[in-house]
Design a protein around this motif. Structure first.
Motif, PDB file in Angstrom:
ATOM      1  N   THR A  58      -4.988  66.505  82.880  1.00 48.46           N
ATOM      2  CA  THR A  58      -5.798  67.158  83.903  1.00 48.46           C
ATOM      3  C   THR A  58      -6.137  68.554  83.424  1.00 48.46           C
ATOM      4  OG1 THR A  58      -4.757  65.928  85.698  1.00 48.46           O
ATOM      5  CG2 THR A  58      -5.890  67.969  86.280  1.00 48.46           C
TER       6      THR A  58
ATOM      7  N   GLU B 129     -10.648  68.104  86.018  1.00 46.93           N
ATOM      8  CA  GLU B 129     -11.115  66.909  85.312  1.00 46.93           C
ATOM      9  C   GLU B 129      -9.917  66.171  84.740  1.00 46.93           C
ATOM     10  OE1 GLU B 129     -15.364  68.820  83.691  1.00 46.93           O
ATOM     11  OE2 GLU B 129     -13.822  68.129  82.298  1.00 46.93           O
TER      12      GLU B 129
ATOM     13  N   ASP C  93      -8.917  63.178  82.015  1.00 53.10           N
ATOM     14  CA  ASP C  93      -9.355  62.315  80.921  1.00 53.10           C
ATOM     15  C   ASP C  93      -8.145  61.839  80.126  1.00 53.10           C
ATOM     16  OD1 ASP C  93     -12.122  64.382  80.780  1.00 53.10           O
ATOM     17  OD2 ASP C  93     -12.335  62.199  80.875  1.00 53.10           O
TER      18      ASP C  93
END
Length: 124
Positions: A101, A109, A111
């Motif tokens: 994060t 975000e 990923d």
């Protein structure tokens, strides 16, 4: 963001190695959430060695239970795989994997990233 692995090498059976995987490349705050280590031996598919979800108990492949330990240091943005009592069948390229994060001014975000892989070779 990238994950950079280190710690692989050549070791005699029965020995130990500790793999490290450090997250870097962002000027914003990042957090390692779910983490895992995989390995891939020549001619074989990549397999899950150990995994740990945020706040959960780690899980291990049966072949490494009692010998390997997964952990992370949030202050260092680094995850580890402590490997003891190594066997020749542990020989493989080891990959770290993490859901990260990223907290930026515009929001958060999430990923998933992979490390570049590090070779572990165990000889008898």
């Amino acid at each position: 963001v990238q994950l950079v692995e280190s710690g692989g090498g050549l070791v005699q059976a029965g020995g130990s190695l500790t793999l490290s995987c450090a997250a870097s490349g962002s000027t914003y705050v990042l957090t390692l959430d779910d983490i895992a280590w995989y390995r891939q031996a020549p001619g074989k598919q990549r397999e899950l060695v150990a995994g740990m979800s945020r706040g959960a108990v780690p899980n291990y492949a049966d072949s490494v239970k009692g010998r390997f330990t997964i952990s992370k240091d949030n202050a260092k943005d680094t995850m580890y795989l402590q490997m003891n009592s190594l066997k020749p069948e542990d020989t493989a390229v080891y990959y770290c994997n993490a859901a990260i994060t990223l907290r930026a001014p515009w929001g958060s975000e999430l990923d998933t990233y992979w490390g570049q892989g590090t070779q572990v070779t165990v000889f008898s």
